[in-house]
Design a protein around this motif. Structure first.
Motif, PDB file in Angstrom:
ATOM      1  N   HIS A 110       0.820  -1.178   0.021  1.00 44.46           N
ATOM      2  CA  HIS A 110       0.043   0.069   0.075  1.00 44.46           C
ATOM      3  C   HIS A 110       0.545   1.025  -0.251  1.00 44.46           C
ATOM      4  N   TYR A 111       0.639   2.110  -1.050  1.00 43.51           N
ATOM      5  CA  TYR A 111       1.419   3.252  -1.165  1.00 43.51           C
ATOM      6  C   TYR A 111       0.268   4.299  -1.246  1.00 43.51           C
ATOM      7  N   PRO A 112       0.069   5.044   0.187  1.00 44.40           N
ATOM      8  CA  PRO A 112      -0.683   6.514   0.014  1.00 44.40           C
ATOM      9  C   PRO A 112      -0.357   7.312  -1.200  1.00 44.40           C
ATOM     10  N   ARG A 215      -5.556  13.512  13.099  1.00 44.80           N
ATOM     11  CA  ARG A 215      -5.612  12.152  12.635  1.00 44.80           C
ATOM     12  C   ARG A 215      -5.759  11.865  11.267  1.00 44.80           C
ATOM     13  N   THR A 216      -5.819  12.953  10.297  1.00 45.77           N
ATOM     14  CA  THR A 216      -6.205  12.739   8.969  1.00 45.77           C
ATOM     15  C   THR A 216      -4.912  12.039   8.367  1.00 45.77           C
ATOM     16  N   GLY A 217      -5.283  10.895   7.545  1.00 48.57           N
ATOM     17  CA  GLY A 217      -4.011  10.197   7.044  1.00 48.57           C
ATOM     18  C   GLY A 217      -3.393   9.137   7.776  1.00 48.57           C
ATOM     19  N   VAL A 218      -4.107   8.983   8.966  1.00 46.45           N
ATOM     20  CA  VAL A 218      -3.282   8.022   9.997  1.00 46.45           C
ATOM     21  C   VAL A 218      -4.349   6.777  10.053  1.00 46.45           C
ATOM     22  N   ILE A 219      -4.070   5.839   9.602  1.00 46.95           N
ATOM     23  CA  ILE A 219      -4.630   4.453   9.954  1.00 46.95           C
ATOM     24  C   ILE A 219      -5.461   4.364  11.264  1.00 46.95           C
ATOM     25  N   ASN A 340     -13.050   0.874   7.788  1.00 44.57           N
ATOM     26  CA  ASN A 340     -13.582   0.794   6.597  1.00 44.57           C
ATOM     27  C   ASN A 340     -13.602   2.279   5.655  1.00 44.57           C
ATOM     28  N   GLY A 341     -13.801   3.343   6.548  1.00 43.69           N
ATOM     29  CA  GLY A 341     -13.630   4.549   5.899  1.00 43.69           C
ATOM     30  C   GLY A 341     -12.349   5.119   5.317  1.00 43.69           C
ATOM     31  N   TYR A 342     -11.130   4.668   6.192  1.00 40.02           N
ATOM     32  CA  TYR A 342      -9.877   4.668   5.751  1.00 40.02           C
ATOM     33  C   TYR A 342      -9.784   3.910   4.257  1.00 40.02           C
ATOM     34  N   THR A 346      -8.708   4.613   0.172  1.00 38.47           N
ATOM     35  CA  THR A 346      -7.079   4.433  -0.568  1.00 38.47           C
ATOM     36  C   THR A 346      -7.472   4.160  -2.025  1.00 38.47           C
ATOM     37  N   GLU A 347      -6.126   4.377  -2.628  1.00 39.21           N
ATOM     38  CA  GLU A 347      -6.112   4.341  -4.139  1.00 39.21           C
ATOM     39  C   GLU A 347      -6.871   3.291  -4.878  1.00 39.21           C
ATOM     40  N   PRO A 348      -7.251   3.304  -5.875  1.00 40.27           N
ATOM     41  CA  PRO A 348      -8.075   2.140  -6.392  1.00 40.27           C
ATOM     42  C   PRO A 348      -7.127   0.986  -6.569  1.00 40.27           C
ATOM     43  N   GLY A 349      -6.037   0.883  -6.807  1.00 32.82           N
ATOM     44  CA  GLY A 349      -5.129  -0.241  -6.946  1.00 32.82           C
ATOM     45  C   GLY A 349      -5.069  -1.094  -5.616  1.00 32.82           C
ATOM     46  N   ASN A 350      -5.345  -0.657  -4.650  1.00 35.54           N
ATOM     47  CA  ASN A 350      -5.268  -1.312  -3.293  1.00 35.54           C
ATOM     48  C   ASN A 350      -6.581  -2.282  -3.144  1.00 35.54           C
ATOM     49  N   PRO A 351      -6.244  -3.557  -3.191  1.00 35.41           N
ATOM     50  CA  PRO A 351      -7.410  -4.687  -3.233  1.00 35.41           C
ATOM     51  C   PRO A 351      -7.939  -4.604  -1.767  1.00 35.41           C
ATOM     52  N   ILE A 352      -7.481  -4.154  -0.827  1.00 33.93           N
ATOM     53  CA  ILE A 352      -7.866  -4.387   0.603  1.00 33.93           C
ATOM     54  C   ILE A 352      -8.897  -3.022   0.794  1.00 33.93           C
ATOM     55  N   ARG A 353     -10.147  -3.098   0.921  1.00 34.46           N
ATOM     56  CA  ARG A 353     -11.029  -2.032   0.910  1.00 34.46           C
ATOM     57  C   ARG A 353     -12.087  -1.976   2.058  1.00 34.46           C
TER      58      ARG A 353
END
Length: 485
Positions: A110-112, A215-219, A340-342, A346-353
């Motif tokens: 995962h690359y943000p 916390r924006t951008g923090v898992i 789930n919101g985070y 994430t980028e469309p290429g990330n399969p973990i949604r």
């Protein structure tokens, strides 16, 4: 190292050098930011094999440092963090060539797309993002059997001081600074994950009020309890990073409350007389049954040091609530909703949604990921993810009322105390559920050489006071211990 001058600096000066020390040397042109990065990378390559705290280094760190050196020559430093190498916990987005995975193999690729708000703040201050640190996977909310500091992506973080617990989920961020692999680092806390690793690694840790740092951008784990905060070897170092992290972020509305500090003279906070005349409360019933005799002995010695600093210790306060009364139902519900919101953004290429995707990935790779199971992930997945359940809403109201009003605020008013103090990470659940701040500061070692520290807790946005108390205590006891690696 081939550069003998740098090798000598690395061995004789860099260990325990403060951020102020580094700035003074850069101002005198005796060292550069690029050389600081070079020395820390050498330390990581040689030392971290015994600690396992750094997941990856920033491939652009040296080039960024070189740019900052040029900027210093042309226009001067941006802040006290200009050119200072800082490590980040692996749940903070960086829009560069590093991953962000929360320690999970499910997110190992995962690359943000952009920096977390706090990362932008650090870069704006001139800090060099040196790398990402290992952590307890999913902020220690994957399994109730998981060992502190273990992740499927990074393995086990080890305590630099010996065969001791390395502390809560920000374990890599703490162990790395303790082992002198960076000038400072940033972790996150939901319940104890800054305070505990700070105490276990002879560091200063600042757990901010919820709303002090974006916390924006923090898992995420919990929208009501999560808060990022710094680790440093000294109070001043931790404060310098903390100041850079704070600020209002429109995407995290609660940060608007941090405007209460407008005009604060943070330099004046570092007062060696800050404890003089201060009333410090002690709630022994919270920890006396759990703490062994060694911890109690060391804590009583710390109380003596507080008295020597001029503080009045109000002993044996009853908070009216025990930590176990708070439970973790709030986290079970908020984790699914927040994660789930985070992941969904994430980028469309990330399969973990979604959380369900994480659980499915782990089930498909059990040998690598399910060493401790995933019962907390599965329990959270069984909630609706909508935060509408009566059980959640009642637990949220109950926890905040018990922690903030019944325990903390009542004690502050009734006993007219300015702060509470606990040994190590005891009492952290109250500050967590209330969203109140805490500052951990080292106090030598206990039996067998295990690091020991105390933690000050105060009201919301009382950081200037708490940091001052920690500084005065540090000034008196010099409790930081350097590990033998």
């Amino acid at each position: 190292m081939e550069n003998k001058r740098l090798d000598k600096l690395r061995k004789e000066w860099l260990p325990e050098a403060t951020i102020r020390d580094m700035q003074e040397k850069m101002e005198r042109e005796e060292v550069t930011a690029e050389e600081l990065v070079t020395m820390y990378l050498a330390e990581i390559s040689e030392t971290d094999r015994n600690v396992n705290s750094v997941l990856e280094v920033n491939p652009d760190a040296m080039q960024i440092a070189r740019m900052l050196d040029y900027e210093r020559r042309m226009t001067g430093p941006r802040s006290g963090l200009h050119g200072i190498p800082v490590l980040l916990k692996d749940n903070m987005d960086t829009g560069d060539r590093m991953h962000t995975s929360a320690g999970s193999l499910a997110l190992k690729e995962h690359y943000p797309g952009e920096d977390a708000f706090l990362v932008k703040k650090l870069r704006d201050a001139g800090a060099v993002i040196l790398g990402k640190t290992n952590m307890t996977e999913w902020a220690n909310f994957m399994s109730d059997k998981m060992t502190n500091g273990w992740s499927s992506r990074g393995g086990q973080v080890k305590n630099p001081y010996g065969p001791f617990d390395v502390g809560g989920s920000s374990s890599g961020s703490a162990a790395a600074v303790a082992a002198n692999l960076a000038a400072a680092s940033v972790g996150t806390e939901t319940t104890g994950s800054i305070i505990e690793p700070a105490s276990q690694n002879s560091l200063v840790g600042i757990k901010p009020t919820v709303g002090a740092v974006s916390r924006t951008g923090v898992i995420p784990l919990s929208v009501t309890q999560d808060t990022p905060g710094p680790f440093g070897r000294t109070v001043e170092d931790a404060l310098m990073v903390f100041r850079a992290l704070t600020g209002t972020d429109p995407e995290d509305p609660v940060t608007a409350l941090s405007a209460v500090w407008a005009g604060t003279d943070w330099d004046a906070v570092l007062d060696p007389e800050a404890l003089n005349g201060v009333r410090i409360g002690v709630a022994r019933n919270i920890f006396e049954r759990e703490a062994d005799t060694g911890v109690m002995k060391r804590f009583d010695e710390a109380l003596g040091a507080l008295r020597d600093c001029g503080a009045e210790v109000i002993d044996d306060i009853d908070l009216g609530v025990m930590e176990d009364d708070l439970g973790y139902d709030v986290l079970l519900h908020e984790f699914k909703s927040a994660l789930n919101g985070y992941l969904g953004r994430t980028e469309p290429g990330n399969p973990i949604r979604s959380l369900a995707d994480v659980i499915e990935f782990n089930n498909s790779h059990p040998d690598e990921t399910l060493r401790f199971g995933q019962n907390l992930l599965e329990e959270s997945e069984r909630t609706s993810g909508t935060l509408t359940e009566r059980g959640y809403l009642e637990a949220l109201e109950r926890n905040r009322h018990l922690a903030a009003e019944v325990a903390l605020e009542s004690a502050f008013r009734k006993h007219r105390i300015d702060a509470l103090v606990f040994p190590k990470s005891h009492g952290c659940s109250f500050g967590a559920a209330a969203g109140y701040p805490g500052v951990a500061v080292p106090f030598g070692a206990g039996e067998g050489g295990e690091p020991f520290g105390i933690t000050f807790y105060g009201r919301a946005f009382a950081e200037p006071d708490l940091i001052g108390y920690a500084f005065a205590f540090e000034h008196r006891v010099r409790g930081r211990i350097k590990p033998e690696l």
